[in-house]
Design a protein around this motif. Structure first.
Motif, PDB file in Angstrom:
ATOM      1  N   HIS A   6      -9.631  10.695  -2.219  1.00 13.76           N
ATOM      2  CA  HIS A   6     -10.245   9.652  -1.379  1.00 13.76           C
ATOM      3  C   HIS A   6     -10.838   8.213  -2.183  1.00 13.76           C
ATOM      4  N   LEU A   7     -10.768   8.772  -3.692  1.00 14.14           N
ATOM      5  CA  LEU A   7     -10.796   7.049  -4.491  1.00 14.14           C
ATOM      6  C   LEU A   7      -9.194   7.377  -4.891  1.00 14.14           C
ATOM      7  N   LEU A   8      -8.631   8.140  -5.017  1.00  9.89           N
ATOM      8  CA  LEU A   8      -7.230   7.627  -4.656  1.00  9.89           C
ATOM      9  C   LEU A   8      -6.215   6.826  -3.504  1.00  9.89           C
ATOM     10  N   ALA A   9      -6.691   7.781  -2.215  1.00  9.29           N
ATOM     11  CA  ALA A   9      -6.376   6.227  -1.222  1.00  9.29           C
ATOM     12  C   ALA A   9      -7.608   5.359  -0.867  1.00  9.29           C
ATOM     13  N   ALA A  10      -8.672   4.779  -1.185  1.00  9.12           N
ATOM     14  CA  ALA A  10      -8.851   3.752  -1.287  1.00  9.12           C
ATOM     15  C   ALA A  10      -7.928   3.138  -2.455  1.00  9.12           C
ATOM     16  N   ALA A  11      -7.561   3.776  -3.490  1.00  5.87           N
ATOM     17  CA  ALA A  11      -6.996   2.394  -4.762  1.00  5.87           C
ATOM     18  C   ALA A  11      -6.122   1.660  -4.078  1.00  5.87           C
ATOM     19  N   SER A  12      -5.402   2.347  -3.494  1.00  2.02           N
ATOM     20  CA  SER A  12      -3.639   2.780  -2.923  1.00  2.02           C
ATOM     21  C   SER A  12      -4.042   1.577  -1.457  1.00  2.02           C
ATOM     22  N   TRP A  13      -5.295   1.458  -0.791  1.00  2.00           N
ATOM     23  CA  TRP A  13      -5.199   0.820   0.616  1.00  2.00           C
ATOM     24  C   TRP A  13      -5.237  -0.805  -0.728  1.00  2.00           C
ATOM     25  N   SER A  14      -6.674  -0.883  -1.282  1.00  2.00           N
ATOM     26  CA  SER A  14      -7.330  -1.780  -1.670  1.00  2.00           C
ATOM     27  C   SER A  14      -5.752  -2.703  -2.606  1.00  2.00           C
ATOM     28  N   SER A  15      -5.078  -2.186  -3.445  1.00  2.00           N
ATOM     29  CA  SER A  15      -4.205  -2.300  -4.660  1.00  2.00           C
ATOM     30  C   SER A  15      -2.912  -3.212  -3.459  1.00  2.00           C
ATOM     31  N   MET A  51       5.707   0.103 -11.187  1.00  2.00           N
ATOM     32  CA  MET A  51       4.692   0.854 -11.352  1.00  2.00           C
ATOM     33  C   MET A  51       4.521   2.077 -10.527  1.00  2.00           C
ATOM     34  N   PRO A  52       4.129   1.995  -9.753  1.00  2.00           N
ATOM     35  CA  PRO A  52       4.346   3.513  -8.940  1.00  2.00           C
ATOM     36  C   PRO A  52       6.058   4.391  -8.895  1.00  2.00           C
ATOM     37  N   VAL A  53       6.914   3.020  -8.575  1.00  2.00           N
ATOM     38  CA  VAL A  53       8.468   3.726  -9.402  1.00  2.00           C
ATOM     39  C   VAL A  53       8.245   4.957 -10.610  1.00  2.00           C
ATOM     40  N   SER A  54       7.809   3.917 -11.890  1.00  2.00           N
ATOM     41  CA  SER A  54       7.303   4.743 -13.079  1.00  2.00           C
ATOM     42  C   SER A  54       6.433   6.358 -12.969  1.00  2.00           C
ATOM     43  N   ILE A  55       5.379   6.268 -12.405  1.00  2.00           N
ATOM     44  CA  ILE A  55       4.985   6.882 -11.801  1.00  2.00           C
ATOM     45  C   ILE A  55       5.540   8.558 -11.638  1.00  2.00           C
ATOM     46  N   ILE A  56       6.453   7.610 -10.217  1.00  2.00           N
ATOM     47  CA  ILE A  56       7.142   9.099  -9.092  1.00  2.00           C
ATOM     48  C   ILE A  56       7.827  10.026 -10.117  1.00  2.00           C
ATOM     49  N   LEU A  57       8.747   9.333 -11.176  1.00  2.00           N
ATOM     50  CA  LEU A  57      10.143   9.144 -11.822  1.00  2.00           C
ATOM     51  C   LEU A  57       9.379  10.359 -13.325  1.00  2.00           C
ATOM     52  N   THR A  58       8.176  10.072 -13.349  1.00  2.00           N
ATOM     53  CA  THR A  58       7.178  10.631 -15.081  1.00  2.00           C
ATOM     54  C   THR A  58       6.445  11.756 -14.436  1.00  2.00           C
ATOM     55  N   THR A  59       6.172  11.789 -12.991  1.00  2.00           N
ATOM     56  CA  THR A  59       5.817  12.817 -12.475  1.00  2.00           C
ATOM     57  C   THR A  59       6.888  14.212 -11.292  1.00  2.00           C
ATOM     58  N   THR A  93       0.597  -1.097   0.200  1.00  2.00           N
ATOM     59  CA  THR A  93      -0.378  -0.177  -0.513  1.00  2.00           C
ATOM     60  C   THR A  93       0.812   1.445   0.402  1.00  2.00           C
ATOM     61  N   GLU A  94       1.614   1.088   0.970  1.00  2.00           N
ATOM     62  CA  GLU A  94       2.803   1.931   0.835  1.00  2.00           C
ATOM     63  C   GLU A  94       3.422   3.036  -0.329  1.00  2.00           C
ATOM     64  N   CYS A  95       3.721   1.410  -1.520  1.00  2.00           N
ATOM     65  CA  CYS A  95       4.654   1.546  -2.640  1.00  2.00           C
ATOM     66  C   CYS A  95       3.777   2.820  -3.471  1.00  2.00           C
ATOM     67  N   VAL A  96       2.123   2.229  -3.462  1.00  2.00           N
ATOM     68  CA  VAL A  96       1.674   2.699  -4.492  1.00  2.00           C
ATOM     69  C   VAL A  96       0.885   4.455  -3.687  1.00  2.00           C
ATOM     70  N   LEU A  97       0.513   4.554  -2.492  1.00  2.00           N
ATOM     71  CA  LEU A  97       0.588   5.957  -1.397  1.00  2.00           C
ATOM     72  C   LEU A  97       1.976   6.625  -2.222  1.00  2.00           C
ATOM     73  N   LEU A  98       2.742   6.690  -2.079  1.00  2.00           N
ATOM     74  CA  LEU A  98       3.643   7.040  -2.165  1.00  2.00           C
ATOM     75  C   LEU A  98       4.005   7.653  -4.314  1.00  2.00           C
ATOM     76  N   ALA A  99       3.599   7.221  -4.302  1.00  2.00           N
ATOM     77  CA  ALA A  99       3.408   7.639  -6.413  1.00  2.00           C
ATOM     78  C   ALA A  99       1.445   8.567  -6.402  1.00  2.00           C
ATOM     79  N   VAL A 100       0.756   8.020  -5.271  1.00  2.00           N
ATOM     80  CA  VAL A 100      -0.360   9.044  -5.226  1.00  2.00           C
ATOM     81  C   VAL A 100       0.227  10.382  -4.667  1.00  2.00           C
TER      82      VAL A 100
END
Length: 310
Positions: free
Chosen positions: A142-151, A209-217, A110-117
Motif C-alpha cells: 500500500h505504501l508503494l502504491a501510494a508513493a506511485s500515485w502521489s509522485s 528513475m523508474p527505468v533505472s530501477i527496472i533495468l537494475t531489477t 503514475t504509471e511510470c513509477v508503478l511499473l518500476a514498483v
C-alpha cells in the motif's frame, strides 16, 4: 483583440486528424473498438483480483492499480476525442483542456513509477521466493502504491503549474487530438525556453528513475535465473516476468520514441500516431497480456463462471 494577459477563458481547437476526414472516420472506429476492449478488460481484472481469494497477492494488487490507471487514463482522453471526431465542433473549453492535460500527465507519470514498483515485486518473487510474503507484506504494498500515485500527481502539478502561468495571447489551435502539455506550452507568445528546460528535468526524473530501477531489477533477475539449476525453475521465473516485460516494453518504447527523438526528425503526424499507440492501444493490450498468458487469471475466470473442473 486579445492581449498578452488574456491567457484564460475561451475555447481551444483540437485539430486532430481533421485535415484527413476519411482517416479520421476510420481512426474513430478503431479508437472506439479498442476503448471498449480497454473498459471490459480492465474492469474484468479489477473485479477478478477483488473477488477471487487466490488473487489476493502483491502482484495482483499492483496489477489492479495498473488497470485502474489505464481506465482513468483512456477515459480522460478518448470520450472527448470521439466527440470531436464525430461532430463538426472541434472545440474544448479552457478549463476542460487544463484538466485534461493535468489528469493525463498525472496518470501517465503514475504509471511510470508503478511499473518500476511492479519490477521490484517481480525481483523479490524470483530472487527471494522464500521471503516473498514477509517482504511484500500488505502495508509495504500500500505504501508503494501510494508513493506511485502521489509522485505522479506531484509531477503533474509541478509541470502544469509552470504551463498555466504562460500567456497564450489568443493562440488556441492545438495540433493534436487532445490537450498535450508540451503543445500548449508552445502556444505561448513569450519565451518558453526556461520553462521547457525545467519541464525536461522533471520528465527526466519521472522517466529516468523508474527505468533505472527496472533495468537494475531485471539484471538481478537475469543473474538469478542463470544460476538456477532447474529448467522448470527458469521456465517459471520467465513466466513470472514475461507479462510485465511486455507491458514495460510497449509503454516505455512508445514514450521514449515519442519524446526523445531528435527534433530534426520530428513530425507532428508521427507524434499523433505514436500517441494513439501509447494512450489507446497500450491500455487495451495490458489486460490481454496479463490474462491470456496467466494461468491464475484463467483459473479465476473459470471459477467465477462455475466451470472450474473438480
Amino acid at each position: 483583440m486579445e492581449t498578452a494577459n488574456e491567457s484564460t477563458g475561451g475555447d481551444f481547437i483540437l485539430v486532430g486528424f481533421s485535415e484527413q476526414p476519411k482517416l479520421e472516420l476510420i481512426l474513430s472506429l478503431f479508437v472506439l473498438m479498442f476503448y471498449t476492449i480497454t473498459l471490459v478488460g480492465n474492469v474484468a481484472i479489477i473485479l477478478l483480483s477483488i473477488l477471487d481469494a487466490g488473487l489476493h497477492t502483491p502482484m495482483y494488487f499492483f496489477l489492479r492499480n495498473l488497470s485502474v490507471l489505464d481506465l482513468c487514463f483512456t477515459t480522460s482522453i478518448v470520450p472527448q476525442m470521439l466527440v470531436n471526431m464525430w461532430g463538426g465542433n472541434k472545440k474544448i473549453s479552457y478549463a476542460g483542456c487544463m484538466v485534461q492535460y493535468w489528469v493525463a500527465l498525472a496518470l501517465g507519470s503514475t504509471e511510470c513509477v508503478l511499473l518500476a514498483v511492479m519490477a521490484v515485486d517481480r525481483y523479490v518473487a524470483v530472487c527471494w521466493p522464500l521471503h516473498y510474503t514477509s517482504i511484500m507484506h500488505p502495508r509495504l504494498c500500500h505504501l508503494l502504491a501510494a508513493a506511485s500515485w502521489s509522485s505522479g500527481f506531484a509531477n503533474s502539478f509541478l509541470q502544469s503549474s509552470m504551463a498555466m502561468v504562460l500567456p497564450l495571447c489568443g493562440n488556441r489551435r492545438v495540433d493534436h487530438f487532445f490537450c498535450e502539455l508540451l503543445i500548449i506550452v508552445k502556444l505561448s507568445c513569450v519565451e518558453t525556453g526556461p520553462t521547457e528546460s525545467k519541464m525536461f528535468i522533471a520528465r527526466l526524473i519521472i522517466l529516468g528513475m523508474p527505468v533505472s530501477i527496472i533495468l537494475t531489477t531485471y539484471v538481478c533477475i537475469a543473474r538469478a535465473v542463470v544460476k538456477m539449476r532447474s529448467a522448470e525453475g527458469r521456465k517459471k521465473a520467465f513466466r513470472t516476468c514475461a507479462s510485465h516485460l511486455m507491458v514495460v516494453s510497449l509503454f516505455y518504447g512508445t514514450i521514449m520514441f515519442l519524446y526523445l527523438q531528435p527534433k530534426d526528425n520530428y513530425s507532428q503526424d508521427q507524434s499523433k500516431a505514436l500517441a494513439v499507440l501509447y494512450m489507446i492501444l497500450a491500455p487495451t493490450l495490458n489486460p490481454l497480456v496479463y490474462t491470456l498468458r496467466n494461468k491464475d487469471m484463467k483459473k479465476a475466470v473459470r471459477s467465477l463462471m462455475g466451470t472450474e473442473q473438480v
